[in-house]
Design a protein around this motif. Structure first.
Motif, PDB file in Angstrom:
ATOM      1  N   LEU A  68       0.828  -1.208   0.000  1.00  0.00           N
ATOM      2  CA  LEU A  68       0.000   0.000   0.000  1.00  0.00           C
ATOM      3  C   LEU A  68       0.862   1.258   0.000  1.00  0.00           C
ATOM      4  O   LEU A  68       0.561   2.243  -0.678  1.00  0.00           O
ATOM      5  N   ALA A  69       1.962   1.222   0.751  1.00  0.00           N
ATOM      6  CA  ALA A  69       2.833   2.394   0.864  1.00  0.00           C
ATOM      7  C   ALA A  69       3.527   2.736  -0.445  1.00  0.00           C
ATOM      8  O   ALA A  69       4.016   3.853  -0.608  1.00  0.00           O
ATOM      9  N   GLU A  70       3.576   1.789  -1.381  1.00  0.00           N
ATOM     10  CA  GLU A  70       4.168   2.088  -2.689  1.00  0.00           C
ATOM     11  C   GLU A  70       3.371   3.159  -3.424  1.00  0.00           C
ATOM     12  O   GLU A  70       3.909   3.883  -4.268  1.00  0.00           O
ATOM     13  N   ALA A 109       5.649  10.058   1.724  1.00  0.00           N
ATOM     14  CA  ALA A 109       6.337   8.938   1.063  1.00  0.00           C
ATOM     15  C   ALA A 109       7.520   8.489   1.905  1.00  0.00           C
ATOM     16  O   ALA A 109       8.681   8.577   1.494  1.00  0.00           O
ATOM     17  N   HIS A 110       7.234   8.004   3.116  1.00  0.00           N
ATOM     18  CA  HIS A 110       8.275   7.585   4.046  1.00  0.00           C
ATOM     19  C   HIS A 110       8.116   6.118   4.405  1.00  0.00           C
ATOM     20  O   HIS A 110       7.034   5.542   4.285  1.00  0.00           O
ATOM     21  N   VAL A 111       9.214   5.547   4.886  1.00  0.00           N
ATOM     22  CA  VAL A 111       9.212   4.211   5.460  1.00  0.00           C
ATOM     23  C   VAL A 111       9.906   4.278   6.812  1.00  0.00           C
ATOM     24  O   VAL A 111      10.600   5.251   7.126  1.00  0.00           O
ATOM     25  N   GLU A 112       9.712   3.259   7.604  1.00  0.00           N
ATOM     26  CA  GLU A 112      10.392   3.162   8.893  1.00  0.00           C
ATOM     27  C   GLU A 112      11.584   2.221   8.762  1.00  0.00           C
ATOM     28  O   GLU A 112      11.472   1.138   8.186  1.00  0.00           O
ATOM     29  N   MET A 113      12.726   2.661   9.296  1.00  0.00           N
ATOM     30  CA  MET A 113      13.929   1.835   9.351  1.00  0.00           C
ATOM     31  C   MET A 113      14.327   1.711  10.819  1.00  0.00           C
ATOM     32  O   MET A 113      14.447   2.720  11.523  1.00  0.00           O
ATOM     33  N   ASN A 114      14.516   0.480  11.281  1.00  0.00           N
ATOM     34  CA  ASN A 114      14.864   0.242  12.672  1.00  0.00           C
ATOM     35  C   ASN A 114      16.338  -0.149  12.785  1.00  0.00           C
ATOM     36  O   ASN A 114      16.832  -0.968  12.003  1.00  0.00           O
ATOM     37  N   VAL A 115      17.024   0.445  13.747  1.00  0.00           N
ATOM     38  CA  VAL A 115      18.439   0.155  13.983  1.00  0.00           C
ATOM     39  C   VAL A 115      18.616  -0.324  15.418  1.00  0.00           C
ATOM     40  O   VAL A 115      18.178   0.336  16.360  1.00  0.00           O
ATOM     41  N   ARG A 222      33.798  -2.430  18.024  1.00  0.00           N
ATOM     42  CA  ARG A 222      33.069  -1.848  19.150  1.00  0.00           C
ATOM     43  C   ARG A 222      31.584  -2.178  19.150  1.00  0.00           C
ATOM     44  O   ARG A 222      30.986  -2.368  20.205  1.00  0.00           O
ATOM     45  N   LEU A 223      30.988  -2.207  17.978  1.00  0.00           N
ATOM     46  CA  LEU A 223      29.543  -2.423  17.943  1.00  0.00           C
ATOM     47  C   LEU A 223      29.140  -3.264  16.740  1.00  0.00           C
ATOM     48  O   LEU A 223      29.829  -3.329  15.729  1.00  0.00           O
ATOM     49  N   GLU A 224      28.015  -3.908  16.919  1.00  0.00           N
ATOM     50  CA  GLU A 224      27.371  -4.663  15.845  1.00  0.00           C
ATOM     51  C   GLU A 224      26.033  -4.000  15.567  1.00  0.00           C
ATOM     52  O   GLU A 224      25.254  -3.746  16.491  1.00  0.00           O
ATOM     53  N   LEU A 225      25.782  -3.692  14.299  1.00  0.00           N
ATOM     54  CA  LEU A 225      24.548  -3.000  13.912  1.00  0.00           C
ATOM     55  C   LEU A 225      23.611  -3.960  13.191  1.00  0.00           C
ATOM     56  O   LEU A 225      24.040  -4.730  12.333  1.00  0.00           O
ATOM     57  N   ARG A 226      22.335  -3.877  13.549  1.00  0.00           N
ATOM     58  CA  ARG A 226      21.313  -4.661  12.872  1.00  0.00           C
ATOM     59  C   ARG A 226      20.262  -3.705  12.321  1.00  0.00           C
ATOM     60  O   ARG A 226      19.563  -3.022  13.078  1.00  0.00           O
ATOM     61  N   LEU A 227      20.162  -3.628  11.001  1.00  0.00           N
ATOM     62  CA  LEU A 227      19.227  -2.716  10.334  1.00  0.00           C
ATOM     63  C   LEU A 227      18.066  -3.517   9.772  1.00  0.00           C
ATOM     64  O   LEU A 227      18.262  -4.483   9.028  1.00  0.00           O
ATOM     65  N   THR A 228      16.851  -3.112  10.114  1.00  0.00           N
ATOM     66  CA  THR A 228      15.645  -3.788   9.654  1.00  0.00           C
ATOM     67  C   THR A 228      14.741  -2.794   8.945  1.00  0.00           C
ATOM     68  O   THR A 228      14.464  -1.724   9.465  1.00  0.00           O
ATOM     69  N   GLY A 229      14.289  -3.148   7.761  1.00  0.00           N
ATOM     70  CA  GLY A 229      13.383  -2.279   7.018  1.00  0.00           C
ATOM     71  C   GLY A 229      13.573  -2.460   5.527  1.00  0.00           C
ATOM     72  O   GLY A 229      14.470  -3.185   5.092  1.00  0.00           O
ATOM     73  N   PRO A 230      12.700  -1.846   4.740  1.00  0.00           N
ATOM     74  CA  PRO A 230      11.679  -0.889   5.186  1.00  0.00           C
ATOM     75  C   PRO A 230      10.517  -1.574   5.906  1.00  0.00           C
ATOM     76  O   PRO A 230      10.156  -2.702   5.595  1.00  0.00           O
ATOM     77  N   LEU A 231       9.948  -0.839   6.860  1.00  0.00           N
ATOM     78  CA  LEU A 231       8.814  -1.295   7.640  1.00  0.00           C
ATOM     79  C   LEU A 231       7.675  -0.280   7.509  1.00  0.00           C
ATOM     80  O   LEU A 231       7.913   0.894   7.221  1.00  0.00           O
ATOM     81  N   PRO A 232       6.440  -0.711   7.731  1.00  0.00           N
ATOM     82  CA  PRO A 232       5.361   0.273   7.887  1.00  0.00           C
ATOM     83  C   PRO A 232       5.705   1.206   9.048  1.00  0.00           C
ATOM     84  O   PRO A 232       6.387   0.812   9.994  1.00  0.00           O
ATOM     85  N   CYS A 233       5.220   2.426   8.997  1.00  0.00           N
ATOM     86  CA  CYS A 233       5.652   3.453   9.958  1.00  0.00           C
ATOM     87  C   CYS A 233       4.922   3.340  11.294  1.00  0.00           C
ATOM     88  O   CYS A 233       4.326   4.306  11.793  1.00  0.00           O
ATOM     89  N   TYR A 234       5.007   2.174  11.916  1.00  0.00           N
ATOM     90  CA  TYR A 234       4.307   1.950  13.179  1.00  0.00           C
ATOM     91  C   TYR A 234       4.731   2.924  14.269  1.00  0.00           C
ATOM     92  O   TYR A 234       3.915   3.348  15.088  1.00  0.00           O
ATOM     93  N   SER A 235       6.004   3.255  14.323  1.00  0.00           N
ATOM     94  CA  SER A 235       6.528   4.043  15.443  1.00  0.00           C
ATOM     95  C   SER A 235       6.182   5.523  15.357  1.00  0.00           C
ATOM     96  O   SER A 235       6.486   6.275  16.292  1.00  0.00           O
ATOM     97  N   PHE A 236       5.546   5.946  14.274  1.00  0.00           N
ATOM     98  CA  PHE A 236       5.352   7.382  14.041  1.00  0.00           C
ATOM     99  C   PHE A 236       3.884   7.771  13.899  1.00  0.00           C
ATOM    100  O   PHE A 236       3.565   8.812  13.347  1.00  0.00           O
ATOM    101  N   VAL A 237       2.989   6.921  14.420  1.00  0.00           N
ATOM    102  CA  VAL A 237       1.570   7.203  14.272  1.00  0.00           C
ATOM    103  C   VAL A 237       0.914   7.540  15.597  1.00  0.00           C
ATOM    104  O   VAL A 237      -0.296   7.624  15.689  1.00  0.00           O
TER     105      VAL A 237
END
Length: 246
Positions: A68-70, A109-115, A222-237
């Motif tokens: 739908l977000a497309e 026209a945004h997506v959510e990216m989780n880090v 020093r760190l390990e990064l885990r990037l997940t996405g694109p996701l629906p913008c759950y965190s911004f509603v």
């Protein structure tokens, strides 16, 4: 078996198209439809009986929202929002129409990216060189070896690895802010020093990935990064919707 209510996927603009051939949750997959609500529309299907958070249904829910977000902004609902009937859906949307419209405009026209950021669990030699606390505890353990000394050393190493990852992760939000329009902290996750979601313009997803990858390459020990996405913008509603309300 008979349906048990109206399953709600999200809210879109009234002219938003449905993805061709898209289906929803359930087995067999439910047919989706738009429920007009003034200048808005609600993406719904019949709610299957006995709905649980199975992987197949979780993926169907998320996949539909991304499709739908497309074609424009979507106000996504979390998995499992079910209303008793269409009248309840329409009444709740009408009561919050201006709020929903404002969120849709902001998401655009945004997506959510989780880090997620986690400490690297090796390279002890470098940690001892860099961290005076760990170095002191290690020297004490060598002078007075024993079970309790080993425990103290293990705790000091774990804390040192975390401090090192926290210091490196502190630079990431500002770097991501060059591309992301907003950031929201996520819930605490065991083993993580940072869990954050970013609102990223869809056309700049690759740029955002490059920023995160560059941060990982800058701090490999020093760190390990885990990037997940694109996701629906759950965190911004805004606040989580209560069950049977949309």
């Amino acid at each position: 078996m008979a349906a048990t209510g109206i399953y709600v996927y999200g809210i879109v603009g009234g002219a938003h198209p449905l993805p061709a051939g898209a289906t929803g949750v359930g087995e067999p997959p439910a047919g989706i439809r738009l429920l007009p609500a003034g200048e808005l529309a609600v993406v719904v299907s019949e709610a299957p009986p006995g709905l649980r958070a199975r992987r197949r249904d979780l993926m169907a829910h998320q996949g539909l929202l991304l499709e739908l977000a497309e074609d424009g902004p979507v106000l996504p609902m979390r998995f499992g929002v079910v209303a008793p009937d269409e009248a309840t859906v329409l009444a709740d949307v009408a009561a919050r129409r201006s709020e929903h419209a404002a969120v849709l405009e902001r998401l655009g026209a945004h997506v959510e990216m989780n880090v997620k950021v986690m400490p690297v669990q090796d390279n002890l030699a470098a940690l001892i060189r860099e961290d005076p606390v760990v170095r002191r505890v290690r020297e004490e353990t060598r002078r007075r070896p024993g079970y309790e000394a080993d425990i103290r050393l293990g705790e000091a190493v774990s804390a040192g690895l975390r401090r090192r990852a926290v210091a490196a992760a502190a630079l990431l939000p500002a770097q991501c802010a060059e591309i992301a329009g907003d950031m929201r902290p996520g819930p605490e996750v065991e083993g993580c020093v940072l869990n954050a979601s970013f609102l990223v313009p869809r056309h700049r997803e690759a740029d955002f990935r490059a920023v995160v990858e560059r941060c990982a390459a800058t701090h490999p020990g020093r760190l390990e990064l885990r990037l997940t996405g694109p996701l629906p913008c759950y965190s911004f509603v805004g606040p989580e919707p209560a069950p049977a309300r949309v």
